[in-house]
Scaffold this motif. Structure first.
Motif, PDB file in Angstrom:
ATOM      1  N   UNK A   9       0.845  -1.195   0.000  1.00  0.00           N
ATOM      2  CA  UNK A   9       0.000   0.000   0.000  1.00  0.00           C
ATOM      3  C   UNK A   9       0.882   1.247   0.000  1.00  0.00           C
ATOM      4  N   UNK A  10       0.320   2.338  -0.476  1.00  0.00           N
ATOM      5  CA  UNK A  10       1.111   3.569  -0.551  1.00  0.00           C
ATOM      6  C   UNK A  10       2.340   3.400  -1.406  1.00  0.00           C
ATOM      7  N   UNK A  11       2.173   2.801  -2.585  1.00  0.00           N
ATOM      8  CA  UNK A  11       3.332   2.360  -3.372  1.00  0.00           C
ATOM      9  C   UNK A  11       3.676   3.258  -4.539  1.00  0.00           C
ATOM     10  N   UNK A  12       3.039   4.419  -4.658  1.00  0.00           N
ATOM     11  CA  UNK A  12       3.301   5.243  -5.839  1.00  0.00           C
ATOM     12  C   UNK A  12       4.586   6.052  -5.727  1.00  0.00           C
ATOM     13  N   UNK A  13       5.055   6.300  -4.505  1.00  0.00           N
ATOM     14  CA  UNK A  13       6.282   7.074  -4.302  1.00  0.00           C
ATOM     15  C   UNK A  13       7.044   6.523  -3.099  1.00  0.00           C
ATOM     16  N   UNK A  14       8.251   7.045  -2.880  1.00  0.00           N
ATOM     17  CA  UNK A  14       8.993   6.824  -1.648  1.00  0.00           C
ATOM     18  C   UNK A  14       9.238   5.371  -1.285  1.00  0.00           C
ATOM     19  N   UNK A  15       9.022   5.062  -0.003  1.00  0.00           N
ATOM     20  CA  UNK A  15       9.313   3.727   0.511  1.00  0.00           C
ATOM     21  C   UNK A  15       8.508   2.656  -0.206  1.00  0.00           C
ATOM     22  N   UNK A  16       7.217   2.892  -0.380  1.00  0.00           N
ATOM     23  CA  UNK A  16       6.371   1.890  -1.016  1.00  0.00           C
ATOM     24  C   UNK A  16       6.810   1.549  -2.420  1.00  0.00           C
ATOM     25  N   UNK A  30       3.392  -8.540  -7.618  1.00  0.00           N
ATOM     26  CA  UNK A  30       3.161  -7.388  -6.751  1.00  0.00           C
ATOM     27  C   UNK A  30       1.862  -6.686  -7.120  1.00  0.00           C
ATOM     28  N   UNK A  31       1.079  -6.364  -6.100  1.00  0.00           N
ATOM     29  CA  UNK A  31      -0.115  -5.528  -6.249  1.00  0.00           C
ATOM     30  C   UNK A  31       0.175  -4.214  -5.542  1.00  0.00           C
ATOM     31  N   UNK A  32       0.150  -3.108  -6.291  1.00  0.00           N
ATOM     32  CA  UNK A  32       0.473  -1.812  -5.708  1.00  0.00           C
ATOM     33  C   UNK A  32      -0.787  -0.964  -5.564  1.00  0.00           C
ATOM     34  N   UNK A  33      -0.773  -0.136  -4.540  1.00  0.00           N
ATOM     35  CA  UNK A  33      -1.933   0.701  -4.225  1.00  0.00           C
ATOM     36  C   UNK A  33      -1.495   2.122  -3.909  1.00  0.00           C
ATOM     37  N   UNK A  34      -2.360   3.079  -4.221  1.00  0.00           N
ATOM     38  CA  UNK A  34      -2.218   4.469  -3.794  1.00  0.00           C
ATOM     39  C   UNK A  34      -3.567   5.135  -3.938  1.00  0.00           C
ATOM     40  N   UNK A  35      -3.798   6.155  -3.127  1.00  0.00           N
ATOM     41  CA  UNK A  35      -5.030   6.925  -3.262  1.00  0.00           C
ATOM     42  C   UNK A  35      -4.952   7.859  -4.462  1.00  0.00           C
ATOM     43  N   UNK A  36      -3.730   8.174  -4.911  1.00  0.00           N
ATOM     44  CA  UNK A  36      -3.529   9.068  -6.046  1.00  0.00           C
ATOM     45  C   UNK A  36      -3.391   8.224  -7.317  1.00  0.00           C
ATOM     46  N   UNK A  37      -4.457   8.178  -8.091  1.00  0.00           N
ATOM     47  CA  UNK A  37      -4.478   7.313  -9.274  1.00  0.00           C
ATOM     48  C   UNK A  37      -3.415   7.699 -10.307  1.00  0.00           C
ATOM     49  N   UNK A  78      -3.477 -15.777  -7.327  1.00  0.00           N
ATOM     50  CA  UNK A  78      -3.841 -16.982  -6.587  1.00  0.00           C
ATOM     51  C   UNK A  78      -3.578 -16.979  -5.107  1.00  0.00           C
ATOM     52  N   UNK A  79      -2.949 -15.923  -4.579  1.00  0.00           N
ATOM     53  CA  UNK A  79      -2.625 -15.923  -3.149  1.00  0.00           C
ATOM     54  C   UNK A  79      -2.296 -14.518  -2.666  1.00  0.00           C
ATOM     55  N   UNK A  80      -2.231 -14.384  -1.350  1.00  0.00           N
ATOM     56  CA  UNK A  80      -1.659 -13.196  -0.708  1.00  0.00           C
ATOM     57  C   UNK A  80      -0.625 -13.713   0.284  1.00  0.00           C
ATOM     58  N   UNK A  81       0.638 -13.631  -0.084  1.00  0.00           N
ATOM     59  CA  UNK A  81       1.695 -14.173   0.759  1.00  0.00           C
ATOM     60  C   UNK A  81       2.272 -13.132   1.708  1.00  0.00           C
ATOM     61  N   UNK A  82       2.356 -11.894   1.237  1.00  0.00           N
ATOM     62  CA  UNK A  82       2.946 -10.819   2.046  1.00  0.00           C
ATOM     63  C   UNK A  82       2.121  -9.551   1.860  1.00  0.00           C
ATOM     64  N   UNK A  83       1.825  -8.899   2.973  1.00  0.00           N
ATOM     65  CA  UNK A  83       1.192  -7.588   2.938  1.00  0.00           C
ATOM     66  C   UNK A  83       2.144  -6.582   3.565  1.00  0.00           C
ATOM     67  N   UNK A  84       2.478  -5.542   2.822  1.00  0.00           N
ATOM     68  CA  UNK A  84       3.301  -4.453   3.354  1.00  0.00           C
ATOM     69  C   UNK A  84       2.394  -3.238   3.535  1.00  0.00           C
ATOM     70  N   UNK A  85       2.047  -2.965   4.796  1.00  0.00           N
ATOM     71  CA  UNK A  85       1.180  -1.835   5.120  1.00  0.00           C
ATOM     72  C   UNK A  85       2.019  -0.557   5.202  1.00  0.00           C
ATOM     73  N   UNK A  86       2.287   0.013   4.036  1.00  0.00           N
ATOM     74  CA  UNK A  86       3.157   1.184   3.979  1.00  0.00           C
ATOM     75  C   UNK A  86       2.396   2.504   3.912  1.00  0.00           C
ATOM     76  N   UNK A  87       1.183   2.494   3.390  1.00  0.00           N
ATOM     77  CA  UNK A  87       0.435   3.738   3.201  1.00  0.00           C
ATOM     78  C   UNK A  87       0.312   4.486   4.521  1.00  0.00           C
TER      79      UNK A  87
END
Length: 248
Positions: A9-16, A30-37, A78-87
């Motif tokens: 999460x929060x993967x559009x810039x910086x640490x994520x 990898x599945x990336x997320x950000x509130x800023x499309x 097919x799975x979720x092995x790791x979640x990085x809660x960065x946002x």
């Protein structure tokens, strides 16, 4: 480490962004997320590897966003092995000037977002029989700095530290590991957003006399994702910020 599916999460810039890039480099999905499309789309295009990369825009403070991330990871890979809660969000403000809306902003994105995204991920991990969650906190929870008033975001990050240990305890027998990384000063766009124009001027807060890089955080996240025996830990990644100080 076998090929895994990672949500960042929060993967559009910086640490994520650095975390997502490193996992892709090591062959993972990898599945990336950000509130800023728009920012997310730019990062998606920059990272490439679109056979192993999916983007999901959305506000992580909304419970449905976390569930959508999990559903997307499962349907695509097919799975979720790791979640990085960065946002996360961070902004200094004098304690006596904090109103309810300001506090709710940080609790919603930082703590609530981490809480409910983890909840969605753990439901899936229980079906799989294993998983790893990596939360992002801050050394400021355990090492406050006078002259830098930030009670609202630090309170929310303190909740993340507590949540990390509690989830590790609740789901350890299910082979679900939960850890947190507590960074010191890291060179990222967040510094400018908090009013720090020269992040390197803060190097003296760290015993190594330099600030951290986003790649430092990404390397630790990669290690924690591959470890099957570390859980319940909040690891300071701070160049010695908490351990001690220089004189002069």
């Amino acid at each position: 480490m076998k090929t895994q599916t990672i949500i960042v999460t929060g993967a559009s810039t910086g640490i994520g962004k650095a975390v997502a890039s490193l996992f892709l480099e090591h062959g993972h999905n990898v599945v990336i997320n950000s509130a800023n499309r728009d920012n997310l789309a730019a990062t998606y295009n920059e990272l490439g590897n679109h056979d192993r990369l999916v983007m999901v825009a959305g506000d992580i403070s909304k419970r449905a966003t976390g569930q959508l991330l999990v559903d997307t990871a499962v349907s695509r890979f097919g799975s979720v092995d790791v979640l990085v809660n960065n946002a996360g969000v961070f902004e200094p403000r004098n304690f006596l000037e904090v109103d309810e809306a300001h506090l709710d902003y940080f609790l919603g994105i930082n703590l609530k977002g981490t809480y409910f995204t983890s909840q969605a991920a753990i439901r899936q991990m229980l079906q799989q029989g294993e998983g790893s969650i990596i939360n992002i906190g801050t050394v400021l929870v355990d090492h406050a700095i006078g002259g830098f008033p930030a009670t609202a975001p630090i309170s929310s990050k303190g909740g993340i530290h507590a949540l990390t240990r509690q989830l590790a305890a609740e789901f350890g027998k299910n082979n679900i590991r939960v850890n947190a990384i507590a960074p010191g000063i890291i060179r990222s766009p967040l510094q400018a957003k908090t009013g720090v124009s020269d992040a390197d001027s803060l190097a003296g807060l760290h015993l190594v006399d330099r600030i951290g890089e986003t790649e430092d955080v990404a390397q630790l996240a990669l290690y924690l994702a591959g470890s099957n025996f570390i859980t319940g830990e909040v690891i300071n990644l701070d160049g010695g910020h908490v351990a001690g100080h220089h004189i002069g």
